[in-house]
Every structure is written in structure tokens, then in C-alpha cells.
Motif scaffolding. Structure first.
Motif, mmCIF file in Angstrom:
data_model
loop_
_atom_site.group_PDB
_atom_site.id
_atom_site.type_symbol
_atom_site.label_atom_id
_atom_site.label_comp_id
_atom_site.label_asym_id
_atom_site.label_seq_id
_atom_site.Cartn_x
_atom_site.Cartn_y
_atom_site.Cartn_z
ATOM 1 N N LYS A 19 -130.260 -14.993 -42.982
ATOM 2 C CA LYS A 19 -128.784 -15.160 -43.501
ATOM 3 C C LYS A 19 -128.235 -16.594 -44.598
ATOM 4 O O LYS A 19 -128.409 -15.973 -45.537
ATOM 5 N N THR A 22 -120.087 -16.419 -40.315
ATOM 6 C CA THR A 22 -119.585 -15.420 -41.550
ATOM 7 C C THR A 22 -118.344 -14.605 -41.437
ATOM 8 O O THR A 22 -118.032 -13.594 -41.481
ATOM 9 N N SER A 52 -118.580 -10.381 -46.423
ATOM 10 C CA SER A 52 -118.512 -8.913 -45.828
ATOM 11 C C SER A 52 -119.364 -7.779 -46.138
ATOM 12 O O SER A 52 -120.765 -8.450 -46.837
ATOM 13 N N THR A 53 -120.046 -6.868 -45.740
ATOM 14 C CA THR A 53 -121.376 -6.721 -46.323
ATOM 15 C C THR A 53 -121.482 -6.635 -47.401
ATOM 16 O O THR A 53 -122.305 -5.871 -47.987
ATOM 17 N N ARG A 54 -120.902 -6.494 -48.408
ATOM 18 C CA ARG A 54 -120.505 -5.989 -49.694
ATOM 19 C C ARG A 54 -120.941 -7.614 -49.954
ATOM 20 O O ARG A 54 -121.370 -7.219 -51.534
ATOM 21 N N SER A 106 -126.455 -6.374 -45.904
ATOM 22 C CA SER A 106 -126.523 -6.092 -44.698
ATOM 23 C C SER A 106 -128.254 -5.244 -44.120
ATOM 24 O O SER A 106 -127.570 -3.562 -44.773
ATOM 25 N N GLN A 163 -122.852 0.935 -41.756
ATOM 26 C CA GLN A 163 -122.384 1.262 -43.333
ATOM 27 C C GLN A 163 -123.310 2.069 -43.253
ATOM 28 O O GLN A 163 -123.919 1.754 -44.800
ATOM 29 N N GLN A 173 -116.767 -0.145 -41.405
ATOM 30 C CA GLN A 173 -116.929 -0.333 -39.894
ATOM 31 C C GLN A 173 -116.344 -0.831 -39.139
ATOM 32 O O GLN A 173 -116.254 -1.283 -37.659
ATOM 33 N N GLN A 230 -122.419 -9.600 -36.998
ATOM 34 C CA GLN A 230 -122.737 -10.327 -38.297
ATOM 35 C C GLN A 230 -123.389 -12.420 -37.528
ATOM 36 O O GLN A 230 -122.604 -11.879 -36.484
ATOM 37 N N PHE A 288 -128.390 -9.997 -44.338
ATOM 38 C CA PHE A 288 -128.003 -9.685 -42.737
ATOM 39 C C PHE A 288 -128.897 -8.941 -42.391
ATOM 40 O O PHE A 288 -128.452 -7.328 -42.978
ATOM 41 N N HIS A 311 -128.718 1.651 -49.341
ATOM 42 C CA HIS A 311 -129.609 1.377 -49.704
ATOM 43 C C HIS A 311 -130.438 1.296 -50.420
ATOM 44 O O HIS A 311 -130.721 2.973 -50.779
ATOM 45 N N HIS A 345 -120.037 -6.261 -40.829
ATOM 46 C CA HIS A 345 -120.099 -5.046 -39.466
ATOM 47 C C HIS A 345 -119.979 -6.014 -38.348
ATOM 48 O O HIS A 345 -120.129 -8.073 -38.251
#
Lengths: 463, 533
Positions: free
Chosen positions: A423, B135, A78-80, A84, A92, A285, B131, A428, A446, B128
Motif C-alpha cells: 500500500k 484509504t 480510489s482504485t483508479r 489495485s 474491478q 465496485q 482496501q 492495493f 490490468h 474496493h
């Protein structure tokens, strides 16, 4: 063929109470039926499936299902878990806990099309969403959400077409290719879409080219996105309104509502119809599954008449002091008129409207201003910071950017190669928009050090 | 200190609690809640956001693009926002709280709570869409696997899960039909779509939106789609038949294969609206009747929550012949590596139907639901839904004033469209009145889609989720309202009496001078306030 009477249900599934054999039998007896097969008598044997569906064996218990799903989820990062910088139509942002608390309430999550008498809360929450969006957009009419921003743009353009009776649609700012694909498909029966390329140096609308395109006549709408697909808030937005109106066309602006605590709403610089996606307003998202669209106009009968979507209105009840709600001008809709209605209306994305309403109420005017300022400031910082990395150019230098921005790699490596290396380093971002161009995005989640880390990492990668 | 209770002698008679009444004594929450604009005060905050770092500076905003005045949003502390919305949630019934069989045509079934947990996991919620594929193999795998499950359930060759909901899926199918004929050079010629009056309004509306002329078939004397009308309608201009089966009457069209054959012989395609698929899962499939395309509403048949009217999710299933036109990208499995990837290189595709790949949370829920049931469970769901429906039919047809138009003596599949015509003639009350009175018993009731081909209609669809006791209770509520209609019509005429609010006076909603879609419109038009807050 398994006869349904003979179907063996060794256990009553927790979701299917009347599969208990004794209950089933008692119900059949009460009806006077010999078996469930009696009720399927109208389905000819020739089209019956004379075998069980070929599906995987059921995950019988909740524990087994959870274990299976857990294994699948473990294959996602995940973006956590990563840092990202992805945007481009799905953002996000922090989702306040209260938003999730409200939209996950059973009473909202599982309701559907109730009347004001048992679903008063849904009507009020959606009407309040419309009203808060109306304040944000500085208009009086906002619809119950449609599927997403793509649909909102397509419908807004068809509305403009019906109002003007004209054929052409001009796109004046950089537009997302997927959005353009959707718009082209959607307006195809009635409209032809002309994309006027933006100035390649500035990334902004080419006003001369727009003027030329308008000179051909028959233009229903001039369409602009803000920020554009390049992340640019185009200084030409007010001029485009003048050009559109001088040509007798409507001005349709797709906007990111999260910008509007700081930036002027489209209505302030001449937009007749504003539209866009509310995903940035407190929606997760969800791999691109969290979108919902809005359409907004002045309160004029000719505009309201062209909405296909539901519009909830505030009305009195028979008791003084009660707020009642209902559908405004229901006879516009395909629910009432089928093919004679405007486009169509069905289940779309209402709960996202409730969620966005909670978000706006939590944020208030101060929160909306601050988040806009934070993102503008961080976007500018990220662009400055990356411009200092050898091998990176940041095009469209002077243009104001919000969240999304483009960079260009001037060394030999492609955007795809660089993205892959990012990556590997847990970052990301850098969605390729050309062989050597890539798109990044920053939001309020961010920090300055996140951006510094991105710049330092790119410095290592970009040759 | 607690008071001591000396033992006293109580007779069993005094200790006895009366049994619950046959019909529950319900009272909907009514908080007399203000509008959100009437709450809070200037300066209050509901949430703080990360502040801009002053050392980074602010870019210049061109004057014409800077917001002149802050938006007049509410200013509220966090708890006030929460309390307001929780009160509104209590003033909302939701399928989890009532016997929601009165929302016929919508397949109100139980949405398992465990499935909601999966979509709240950050490994779904915080993914997202752009990605890298490696992933997101888990979610791509779920999408691909759900497609495989729906292929088997429909009998079709390919599935797209991109459409945003059922009507969006109908539209997607129409767009594919349009692309198919355009590719064959018949785009100009085949400009008509045939549908039936008992199919969802979106079939007609989507076809019209896509540029087709719409021909609507009305039922024959028995309530089946009129096959002679179909024969008269088809021809070289026919692009497609869009049809629901069973239709919203609950009647299954036994000549469905012949319908398909007639349209195919005229060179048209056949698209099956499977909004009413819940009663036929594992019994019969779109492909088995010869259809070229079909769609499912995942929020209906596959149990994702209806969410006040979405987000929902749609699924389109097509034969190999239509597969090139599916929305892009498709999710593909590399059989050698076992990896999933997105294929955007589909030159004949109708393009994008929505951003990204579909309403992913609902795809996850639908996948989990099917996986928890398997073939046997889906069939049990279908059979039980049909059993429940015919059980309810048996009960309801005994209520004075109700009739069951069309196809006399024939069974119904998963729902029934009833008529209160007789009750209306006898009492002057309308189906809507019955619905308003039903709210007093803690349940929801909707009439039916327009136009009211069946007079004073009511469509009930019990699905598999409700117990026998639930169905008995719902039938008892209707019976009680019918009794009142004959014996005490004023109670019904003035209902609801135990709801959050009383009857709305809707006249203002149709008049441009008074309709109020927003607070600011209401203040200007109705309260006569000039300017903004």
C-alpha cells in the motif's frame, strides 16, 4: 414543545415546496384544520419528542453540501488512484459508458413498482436481462435480481431443500467465509450445513470425502462455487453433479457469470440450480455496494414454484403485435401470500439487472469470450510471474484459476505486513487469508506491465 | 437565405392560444420497440475489450468445463444498444416524471440530483471494500455518521446499515431476535411472531423464513390493530411483535405503548417497521414508544432513488441489549485518533447479512439528504407530508364512489387507504381499472398490497415532494376517472388508451405450458421452435 403551527420555516426547502408559509396556510384553511398538529391527534403526548432532533445544522445550500461531501470523498483513495489487485467477491472491471448512461436515466433510476402501462420499459428491460442471462447460463428461467450472490446462494439452497424435503446441505468447494456465514444463518431453521474441506494440496474438492458425507443420507443439495473462494475452476465440478444426483440430492452451483463466455455454464455439467452475483457484469465496485444476485434453473414447474423472487414473463396484449409483460406465477410470492409465500420478496436490486442486461448486449458472445480469455490468461501469467519471486510460493499449481488466486509468503514476514508495504508503494492487494497467505486478483483492466510491477515490488518487499 | 416576413395585421383573437386543459393531454412514448434478440446482426459489436496478449499464452481448460457453443447473446453495435435502451427508458415513467403519489406505502419522494453526483464519483464508485481502512476514511466516516443520525432519529442505541433493503432489514431484525432468545436459552420456546394484516407482507414472510410461526392480527371495528386479539395471542411462545405504525392505512395506533407493554410483559421483543416513518420524523420515535428494534427503508424515508425495485438500502436500529447481535462488521470510531475502523470481532453477531458493508451508494445519498435538511428540515418534511396527505384526503373524499374505511373522523398520517367499493357496486369497475385509466393522464396508480382487506383499495401517499398544484391535478385525475366510470364506463374498462401498450392478457403467466420467463422459453413453448438460435 414547539407547536407545529409555530414552526418557523425561514425558507422553503427546495425539496419541500408546500413548506412555503402562505401555501401551507391556504391548504390548512381549505381542509378546515387549525394546524398540522390536528393531523397528529392520535399520537399520544407521552411518546412525543418534545424537542428538536439533535442533528448537525443543515448544509443549507447545494454548494455547501457539495463542499462538505467533497471533503469526505477526499479522504478516500480510489482504485483508479492506486493499482489495485483486490477481488474476493467484488471485482474491478471496466464499466462501459453506455451502461452508466442507461442506468442513470431518471426514467429507470427513479421508477419503482409501476404497471406495464406506464413502466413498460422496465418490464421489457428486466425480461431481456432474464433472457440474456438465460442464454449465458443455458437455461430457461432466471429471476429478477435478488440482493446479492450471498442471498442467491441461500435461497437456491432453500429451494433445493423444499424440493427434496431433506435436511443436509454439503458445501464441496472452498467457500468465502462471509458467504458461508450468510448461508448458515439463512438456512438455519430448516437445514444444517456441512462444509467438506477441500484437498489442502490441490485446493480442489475432495471427492472421497464428499462421497462419505453423502453416505449419511438426507442431503438436499451439494453446493459448489466456481471459481471457488480460492479462484479455482475445479475439474471435479461434473463429478460432483454425479455424486449429488446419485444420492438423490440437487446440485447447486454458484458461478461468476463473467466466466461463461469461455467456461461451460453449470447446467452443462449437471447443475439443477445456478446462482451467483452479477456485480462483474458492468456494476461498479462502490465499496461493496454494487452486488446483485441471480438464480437460474430449467423451466420445470416444481423448480419455478420454489422461487421467492419475481419472474417476469412475456405475454400478448389485446392488440396484435404488442409485447406485454407481467409476473409469472405471482401466487408463489409473499406479496400475494404473506407468510404462506416462498421466503419473501421486496425491493431488491432490479436496476442492477437492467445494467447487467445492457452490459451483456454490448459484449455479445464475442466480448464475453474475449474477456474470459483475457482474464484467464492474465491470471495464469500473474501466478507464473509471482511464483518466480523468491520468498513466494503459488499453491494449487495445476488448477485453473480465474481472476482470484492465492500466494504464500515463505519468509518471516506476515501477509498483513507485506500488504501494508504494498500500500505504501501505491498497490492495493494481498488480502490476508492466513498468516502467510494472501489473495490477489487480476481482471481485464490490468496489463502485463501492471503485473510485472506487482512482481517487482513484491520482490523488494518479500524477504 | 431567410424569407422576409412582411408585417401583416393579426387580430388579438387570431393570436390567442387557448389555455391548457384542466387535465393534461398526455401520450406515453410508444416506439413499438422490438425485443433485443430481434436486433443486430452476427458480427456486430457493442464494446471492445482488452484482448489477451498472445505472448502470455492461454491456460488449458478441461474439456468438460469449456463452453461448447457461444451464448446466443444479441450482437449489436454500440449505438443500437444505446438506442434500444433509451427507447425503453422513454417507455418508462419514473418518479421524476410524474406525480407519483399513487404508489402508496412506498414513499415516492424526490431524490436530489446532487446526491447522485456523489455516488458516481470514483472515490465512491471505484472503492474496493477490502482496501485498507486508512484509504477509505471518507466512506467509513459517512457510514458512521449516518448511523449516528439514525440513532437520534430513532432514539435507539446502535445502528447497522448492512441490510440490502427494507425487507432485508426486517429479516435482519428477526434474525437478531432469534439470536437474542437463543442466547438466553429461550430459542426453542419462543417460536411465534405477531404481526398485523396492514403491516408489509415481508414482516410475516421474513418471520416465517427465519423459522417462526406467524400470528396475524386483524383490525378492530375502527381499523386500529385489535388489542384484545393481541392479548389473546401473546404468551410464553411470543418472540416478538413486528408492527408498522402508522400502518399502511395511514392510521396511527394510539395504543402503541400498550401494545409494546403487553408484549414485553409476556417476555417478547418489539420491532418497529418504520416503512411509514416519513410523517413522524422528529415527531415521535421508535424508542419513545418502547421498541427494542426498528428498521428504516432508506429509499423511502431518506430519499434514495427506488431504481425500478432496487438497489435499495435498509437500516436496523436496536437498543444496547440487542447490540451484540448486530451484523458484523460494525464501523467504530476511535475517539483518540479520530480514525474509523471495521470491527469484525463480534462473537454474538448474527453474522453477515450481505457481502461487505451495505448498499454504499444509497448510504451516501441518505447521508447527504439528511445533512441537507437537518432537524428542522426533517420535521418540515414530515409535517408537509402529513399536510399534503390530509389535503389530498380532503379532495379525494369528495369524489363520488370513494370511501375512507375505518377510524371515521380521525386524521391520517402520511398516507390513506381508500376504497372504491361504492364505485365498483355502481359501475362494476375495479380499482385496477382506475389505475389503468390513470396511466392515460401521465401518472402512476397502484391498488394496494394483498390481501384486499379493504375492498377495491387504493393507497395514496403524497409525501412532501409534491406541490399543491400537483395534488390538485392528481385529485382532478381521479375525479375525472370517477366521472367517466359513471358516465362512460367503457372508456375506463378499455383503458389504457395512451400508454406504450394496451391491456395485457395475463392468463399465460400462470400456466406452465405458456409462461415465458426468457426468449428461449418463449421460442420453444409459444413459437414452437426446436433447439436454440
Amino acid at each position: 414543545m414547539t407547536s407545529p403551527q409555530d414552526s418557523v420555516h425561514p425558507y422553503a426547502h427546495p425539496y419541500i415546496p408546500n413548506a412555503v408559509p402562505a401555501v401551507r396556510q391556504a391548504m390548512l384553511e381549505e381542509i378546515g384544520a387549525t394546524g398540522v398538529e390536528d393531523f397528529y391527534a392520535d399520537i399520544p403526548d407521552g411518546i412525543r419528542l418534545h424537542r428538536p432532533l439533535d442533528l448537525p445544522a443543515p448544509l443549507r445550500s447545494e454548494a455547501e453540501l457539495t463542499r462538505h461531501m467533497e471533503e469526505l470523498l477526499a479522504r478516500n483513495t480510489s482504485t483508479r488512484q492506486a493499482l489495485s489487485f483486490l477481488g474476493s467477491g467484488c471485482y474491478q472491471h471496466h464499466v462501459p459508458a453506455v451502461v452508466d448512461e442507461v442506468v442513470n436515466r431518471s426514467e429507470f433510476l427513479t421508477a419503482y413498482a409501476g404497471e406495464p402501462y406506464e413502466d413498460h420499459g422496465r418490464f421489457q428491460a428486466l425480461w431481456e436481462y432474464q433472457s440474456m442471462m438465460a442464454e449465458l447460463l443455458d437455461v430457461e428461467i432466471v429471476n429478477v435480481p435478488v440482493y446479492d450472490g450471498f442471498q442467491a446462494s441461500g435461497t437456491a439452497l432453500r429451494m433445493a431443500g423444499r424440493i427434496t424435503g431433506r435436511r443436509r446441505v454439503l458445501v464441496a468447494t472452498a467457500i468465502d467465509t462471509d458467504k458461508l456465514s450468510r448461508i448458515r444463518d439463512y438456512v438455519r431453521p430448516d437445514h444444517e450445513v456441512t462444509v467438506v474441506p477441500v484437498d489442502p494440496e490441490t485446493g480442489c474438492a475432495d471427492l472421497e470425502a464428499v462421497r462419505e458425507a453423502l453416505a449419511a443420507g438426507d442431503t438436499a443439495a451439494v453446493y459448489a462455487d466456481t471459481p471457488s473462494a480460492l479462484g479455482i475452476v475445479d475439474e471435479a465440478l461434473p463429478r460432483l453433479a454425479e455424486l449429488a444426483h446419485d444420492a438423490g440430492a440437487l446440485y447447486v452451483v454458484g458461478c461468476n457469470p463473467l466466466t461463461l463466455g469461455v467456461l461451460a455454464p453449470p447446467s452443462a455439467y449437471g447443475a439443477d440450480i445456478a446462482c451467483g452475483d452479477i456485480q462483474p457484469l458492468g456494476l461498479h465496485q462502490s465499496f461493496g455496494g454494487g452486488n446483485a444476485g441471480f438464480i437460474a434453473t430449467r423451466d420445470e414447474e416444481r423448480l419455478v414454484a420454489e422461487y421467492p423472487s419475481r419472474l417476469f414473463g412475456l405475454v400478448p396484449t389485446t392488440v396484435e403485435g404488442e409485447y406485454g409483460f407481467g409476473d409469472v406465477a405471482y401466487e408463489r410470492t409473499s406479496f400475494a401470500l404473506r407468510e404462506e409465500g416462498k421466503e419473501w420478496v421486496g425491493t431488491a436490486a432490479a436496476l442492477h439487472g437492467i445494467g447487467a442486461g445492457v452490459y451483456l448486449a454490448l459484449m455479445g458472445p464475442q466480448g464475453m469470450r474475449e474477456i474470459g480469455e483475457t482474464i484467464l490468461s492474465l491470471t495464469a501469467y500473474a501466478r507464473r510471474c509471482l511464483a518466480e519471486v523468491p520468498g513466494i510460493e503459488v499453491p494449487y499449481g495445476d488448477a485453473l484459476h480465474f481472476a482470484d488466486f492465492t500466494i504464500r509468503y515463505t519468509g518471516g514476514r506476515t501477509a498483513a505486513e507485506i500488504r501494508a508495504e504494498l500500500k505504501e508503494r501505491g498497490i492495493f492487494g494481498g488480502t490476508p487469508t492466513g498468516t502467510h497467505e494472501a489473495s490477489f486478483c487480476v481482471t481485464e483492466v490490468h496489463t502485463r506491465s501492471d503485473i510485472d510491477r506487482l512482481a517487482a515490488t513484491l520482490k523488494e518487499i518479500v524477504k | 437565405m431567410t424569407a422576409s416576413h412582411a408585417p401583416v395585421s393579426v387580430s388579438p383573437e387570431e393570436a390567442r392560444i387557448a389555455g391548457k386543459p384542466r387535465l393534461r393531454r398526455f401520450q406515453q412514448a410508444s416506439w413499438d420497440e422490438k425485443l433485443i434478440f430481434e436486433l443486430g446482426s452476427p458480427g456486430e459489436r457493442g464494446v471492445l475489450v482488452p484482448a489477451a496478449d498472445p505472448s502470455l499464452g492461454m491456460p488449458a481448460i478441461p474439456a468438460a468445463l469449456r463452453r461448447a457453443e457461444p451464448p446466443a447473446l444479441p450482437e449489436m453495435s454500440q449505438q443500437q444498444v444505446l438506442r434500444h435502451y433509451l427507447r425503453l427508458s422513454q417507455e418508462n415513467l419514473g418518479a421524476d416524471l410524474n406525480i407519483d403519489v399513487g404508489q402508496g406505502t412506498c414513499t415516492m419522494k424526490y431524490s436530489p440530483k446532487v446526491n447522485d453526483q456523489f455516488v458516481r464519483d470514483p472515490r465512491i464508485a471505484a472503492l474496493h471494500p477490502l482496501q485498507d481502512e486508512d484509504t477509505v476514511q471518507g466512506v467509513l466516516g459517512i457510514i458512521h455518521s449516518l448511523e449516528q443520525l439514525l440513532k437520534e432519529i430513532s432514539g435507539m442505541d446502535r445502528v447497522s446499515l448492512q441490510p440490502g433493503a427494507g425487507s432485508a432489514a426486517i429479516y435482519t431484525n428477526v434474525a437478531m431476535i432469534r439470536a437474542y432468545f437463543a442466547a438466553r436459552g429461550e430459542g426453542e420456546q419462543r417460536d411465534e411472531v405477531i404481526t398485523t394484516i396492514f403491516s408489509h407482507p415481508s414482516n410475516a414472510a421474513c418471520a416465517k423464513t427465519a423459522g417462526f410461526k406467524v400470528i396475524t392480527l386483524h383490525p378492530d371495528a375502527d381499523g386500529y390493530p385489535d388489542i384484545e386479539a393481541l392479548r389473546a395471542a401473546v404468551g410464553p411462545r411470543t418472540a416478538a411483535l413486528l408492527i408498522t405504525n402508522p400502518e399502511d392505512t395511514g392510521i396511527y395506533n394510539p395504543r402503541i405503548e400498550e401494545f409494546v407493554r403487553i408484549v414485553h410483559e409476556a417476555g417478547g421483543l418489539c420491532s418497529y417497521d418504520q416503512a411509514n416513518a416519513n410523517g413522524i420524523l422528529g415527531i415521535t420515535r421508535a424508542r419513545d414508544a418502547g421498541f427494542d428494534l426498528c428498521h428504516f427503508n432508506l429509499h423511502k424515508t431518506f430519499s434514495t432513488p427506488h431504481a425500478c425495485g432496487g438497489p435499495a438500502a435498509g437500516a436496523c436500529a436496536v437498543t444496547e441489549e440487542l447490540a451484540p447481535y448486530l451484523p458484523r462488521p460494525t464501523v467504530e470510531l476511535d475517539p483518540e485518533t479520530g480514525a474509523y475502523r471495521l470491527d469484525d470481532d463480534r462473537p454474538e453477531s448474527v453474522g453477515k447479512m450481505r457481502p461487505f458493508y451495505g448498499v454504499v451508494p444509497n448510504l451516501v445519498r441518505a447521508y447527504a439528504w439528511i445533512m441537507s435538511l437537518g432537524a428542522e428540515g426533517l420535521r418540515a418534511a414530515a409535517e408537509t407530508a402529513v399536510l399534503n396527505n390530509n389535503y389530498l384526503l380532503h379532495k379525494v373524499r369528495q369524489i363520488p364512489g370513494v370511501s375512507v374505511p375505518y377510524a371515521a373522523g380521525r386524521p391520517r398520517v402520511e398516507q390513506v387507504r381508500y376504497s372504491w367499493e361504492k364505485l365498483h357496486e355502481d359501475t362494476g369497475l375495479h380499482s385496477e381499472d382506475i389505475g389503468l385509466r390513470a396511466a392515460d393522464f401521465g401518472t402512476h396508480y397502484w391498488t394496494s398490497h394483498h390481501p384486499y382487506v379493504v375492498p377495491e383499495p387504493m393507497t395514496l401517499e403524497p409525501t412532501e415532494s409534491y406541490t399543491r398544484a400537483d395534488l390538485d391535478e392528481y385529485a382532478a385525475i381521479l375525479a375525472e376517472i370517477a366521472r367517466e366510470a359513471y358516465e362512460d364506463p367503457e372508456t375506463v374498462r378499455t383503458a389504457p388508451h395512451r400508454s406504450t401498450i394496451h391491456r395485457v392478457r395475463p392468463q399465460a403467466l400462470d400456466d406452465p405450458a405458456t409462461w415465458a420467463v426468457s426468449w428461449r422459453a418463449y421460442r420453444r413453448k409459444v413459437l414452437g421452435e426446436a433447439g436454440r438460435r
